[in-house]
Design a protein around this motif. Structure first.
Motif, PDB file in Angstrom:
ATOM      1  N   HIS A   1       0.313  -1.318   0.369  1.00  0.00           N
ATOM      2  CA  HIS A   1       0.030   0.397  -0.148  1.00  0.00           C
ATOM      3  C   HIS A   1       0.696   1.230  -0.295  1.00  0.00           C
TER       4      HIS A   1
ATOM      5  N   TRP B   1      -7.441   6.461   4.315  1.00  0.00           N
ATOM      6  CA  TRP B   1      -8.545   6.803   3.169  1.00  0.00           C
ATOM      7  C   TRP B   1      -8.493   8.349   2.835  1.00  0.00           C
TER       8      TRP B   1
ATOM      9  N   HIS C   1      -5.637   3.617  -5.036  1.00  0.00           N
ATOM     10  CA  HIS C   1      -5.873   3.798  -4.012  1.00  0.00           C
ATOM     11  C   HIS C   1      -7.773   4.625  -3.974  1.00  0.00           C
ATOM     12  N   HIS C   2      -8.924   4.417  -3.009  1.00  0.00           N
ATOM     13  CA  HIS C   2      -9.685   5.419  -2.830  1.00  0.00           C
ATOM     14  C   HIS C   2      -9.507   6.920  -3.392  1.00  0.00           C
TER      15      HIS C   2
ATOM     16  N   TYR D   1      -3.668  -3.411  -8.082  1.00  0.00           N
ATOM     17  CA  TYR D   1      -5.071  -2.760  -7.250  1.00  0.00           C
ATOM     18  C   TYR D   1      -5.225  -1.932  -8.349  1.00  0.00           C
TER      19      TYR D   1
ATOM     20  N   ASP E   1     -11.644  -4.121  -5.109  1.00  0.00           N
ATOM     21  CA  ASP E   1     -11.522  -3.727  -3.654  1.00  0.00           C
ATOM     22  C   ASP E   1     -12.810  -3.914  -3.448  1.00  0.00           C
TER      23      ASP E   1
ATOM     24  N   ALA F   1     -15.036  -1.982  -1.602  1.00  0.00           N
ATOM     25  CA  ALA F   1     -14.422  -0.574   0.164  1.00  0.00           C
ATOM     26  C   ALA F   1     -15.081   0.657  -0.846  1.00  0.00           C
TER      27      ALA F   1
ATOM     28  N   HIS G   1     -13.920  -4.067   4.813  1.00  0.00           N
ATOM     29  CA  HIS G   1     -13.012  -3.578   4.843  1.00  0.00           C
ATOM     30  C   HIS G   1     -12.885  -2.345   5.045  1.00  0.00           C
TER      31      HIS G   1
HETATM   32  C1  FUL Z   1     -10.100  -2.259   2.241  1.00  0.00           C
HETATM   33  C2  FUL Z   1      -9.637  -0.701   1.778  1.00  0.00           C
HETATM   34  O1  FUL Z   1     -10.521   0.042   2.180  1.00  0.00           O
HETATM   35  C3  FUL Z   1      -7.933  -0.502   2.357  1.00  0.00           C
HETATM   36  O2  FUL Z   1      -7.923   0.270   2.812  1.00  0.00           O
HETATM   37  C4  FUL Z   1      -7.154  -1.613   2.045  1.00  0.00           C
HETATM   38  O3  FUL Z   1      -7.013  -1.133   1.047  1.00  0.00           O
HETATM   39  C5  FUL Z   1      -7.723  -2.885   2.330  1.00  0.00           C
HETATM   40  C6  FUL Z   1      -7.115  -4.005   1.046  1.00  0.00           C
HETATM   41  O4  FUL Z   1      -9.209  -2.946   1.401  1.00  0.00           O
HETATM   42  O5  FUL Z   1     -11.212  -2.630   1.301  1.00  0.00           O
END
Ligand code: FUL
Length: 522
Positions: free
Chosen positions: A71, A82, A120-121, A166, A207, A209, A517
């Motif tokens: 990450h 986040w 990432h998000h 990712y 992901d 999330a 998550h």
């Molecule tokens: C989650 C994310 O919200 C986290 O930040 C992280 O990346 C984890 C592996 O998955 O859903």
């Protein structure tokens, strides 16, 4: 059309008639005998598989056992988990970034696949995507000429390590998020960049999330999956619902004590909190092969934070036994710091972890034993004898009991000298022919020392009573789908295992652990 002359036709009829006649006068026993004679001369074949089966890529994935998550992004520089999506790209400046240090750390830990958070998000892209300016291009790092994905790919290649990516579906930066067509097109465009320009990618992480207040929108999963498979033939797609690898349902690194690689995909959906129990145990009646991956961080957070330190060796071993030892893959997150390096304390901890695993599993006491079994397919020298469980092939050579035997199957190890002293038992099924075992028990000198349900690719039992000392170890398969096929068994000594000091999930996971998550929304 074939034409026969009359004499030829006549003699053909005679031959057929005489064959029928000889069949009519032979007794049923004679027929059986001639069949038996044939079967005696034949080499016993492997048994039929029990569906569903893993694909080639899923089998390769399973054998990796431990893989690495990285990450890394703007959160590394803002000390957050986040990001908001409003970060200034200029803050991304890992002046000492050295992806070969990441790859070396992985290689030294016996890891063969590294998965990087390309986005990432927060929406910040670690590669120069032409579809957004919210990326390394606008950062201070290398005056905007850097590409972290490319650096990872190059370094991994030098160490013979595979790469995974990712790409967060939830994007808090891009203004198209919330508009189904526009955002799905954007997401697919980025998928195409990542899966076309960086060589072979072995895993893609979707992901599930998404923050509670995020705009409502639908992801076009079918389009995404089809595109991924078209661009990368040997990739595995991870999501809460597969199609190749499923989430285990928590972020502690613990699978269920019952852990089927089979499940029904129709009962799964991405981002659905109500299915976490089903995700962690799988389903003996599942129609899909969809094994679970246990994602967990070496530290409390996923991103690097100055205030955090890595978990200790006892915690890491607890995670290993509860993930790899329960038929799952361990996806271990080791986050690079603001310099762009994996911190030395983490490197050191990973080394200790690998050396502990090697210490525990490099000696197999079963190898010195006489081995017996309740029966064996094809008889003695048929190729399916119990001795197959101590060779180095943990997939395609296996002990298979004979088909006809309805009774319980067992395999037994007898020490031929001063006895066996061990506290860990390893059992592995030949999963290439399906996951089968439903119930098993382990006896040492007639005393039951461990029992469990599923086995799968690997089941590790640490003995609750600690070290046992005995002469005869018997593993009884009480229930299975078809006959059990066991590819490997190990009797090991773990010097780090102290049953009274066993850690709970909370003690391993740390204070900010979450089931889904979804950390607290910033
Ligand atoms: C989650 C994310 O919200 C986290 O930040 C992280 O990346 C984890 C592996 O998955 O859903």
């Amino acid at each position: 059309m074939v034409s026969y002359s009359f004499p030829l036709f006549f003699s053909l009829c005679l031959i057929t008639l005489s064959q029928l006649f000889s069949l009519a006068i032979s007794s049923p026993d004679q027929i059986l005998l001639s069949k038996k004679k044939i079967s005696h001369n034949q080499i016993p074949t492997p048994p039929l598989p029990i569906l569903p089966l893993p694909t080639f890529s899923q089998l390769k994935w399973q054998q990796r056992e431990v893989i690495m998550f990285l990450h890394f992004g703007v959160n590394t520089f803002t000390d957050s988990e986040w990001g908001t999506g409003h970060e200034n790209p200029a803050i991304f400046n890992p002046i000492g970034l050295d992806a070969t240090q990441w790859a070396k750390t992985a290689a030294d830990a016996g890891i063969s696949l590294m998965i990087l958070t390309a986005k990432h998000h927060d929406g910040f892209c670690l590669w120069p995507s032409k579809y957004t300016d919210h990326s390394v291009v606008e950062s201070s790092w290398k005056n905007g000429h850097g590409d972290v994905v490319q650096e990872l790919v190059n370094a991994a290649k030098d160490y013979g390590i595979d790469v995974g990516l990712y790409l967060s579906p939830w994007d808090r930066h891009d203004s198209r998020y919330g508009y189904d067509l526009a955002y799905n097109e954007y997401y697919l465009a980025q998928l195409q960049e990542l899966l076309s320009n960086y060589g072979s990618v072995r895993e893609i992480w979707f992901d599930g999330a998404k923050g509670k207040n995020a705009p409502n929108m639908s992801y076009y999963f079918d389009d995404w999956m089809a595109m991924v498979k078209q661009l990368q033939s040997s990739i595995n797609i991870f999501s809460d619902a597969g199609p190749d690898v499923r989430w285990v349902g928590n972020e502690n690194g613990f699978a269920g004590t019952t852990s089927w690689s089979t499940i029904n995909r129709t009962s799964l959906s991405i981002g659905n909190a109500s299915i976490v129990e089903y995700l962690s145990t799988g389903d003996p009646y599942g129609r899909d092969w969809l094994p679970a991956e246990c994602d967990v961080s070496i530290r409390n957070g996923w991103f690097w934070h100055k205030s955090e330190s890595p978990k200790n060796l006892t915690q890491l071993l607890e995670i290993y036994y509860n993930s790899v030892g329960r038929n799952c893959l361990l996806l271990f997150n080791v986050p690079p710091n603001t310099t762009g390096l994996i911190s030395q304390v983490d490197v050191q901890r990973l080394k200790e972890f690998r050396s502990a695993i090697d210490t525990i599993f490099s000696i197999n006491l079963a190898e010195k034993c006489d081995i017996n079994s309740s029966s064996q397919r094809g008889g003695k020298n048929g190729g399916f004898g119990p001795e197959n469980v101590i060779d180095s092939d943990h997939l395609w050579t296996y002990w298979a009991p004979s088909d006809g035997k309805k009774n319980e199957h067992w395999i037994e190890f007898r020490s031929n000298d001063q006895g066996l002293r061990f506290n860990v038992i390893r059992i592995q099924e030949a999963i290439g022919l399906g996951q089968r075992i439903k119930q098993h028990e382990i006896y040492v000198d007639d005393e039951c020392v461990a029992k469990g349900t599923t086995v799968g690719y690997k089941r590790l039992h640490r003995l609750e009573k600690g070290v046992v000392h005995g002469q005869i170890v018997r593993i009884r398969i009480k229930e299975s789908r078809g006959v059990p096929l066991i590819s490997s068994i190990g009797l090991h000594f773990d010097p780090f295992w102290h049953p009274h000091a066993q850690l709970s999930i909370q003690e391993v996971a740390g204070p900010n652990n979450t089931q889904m998550h979804h950390p607290k929304e910033p």
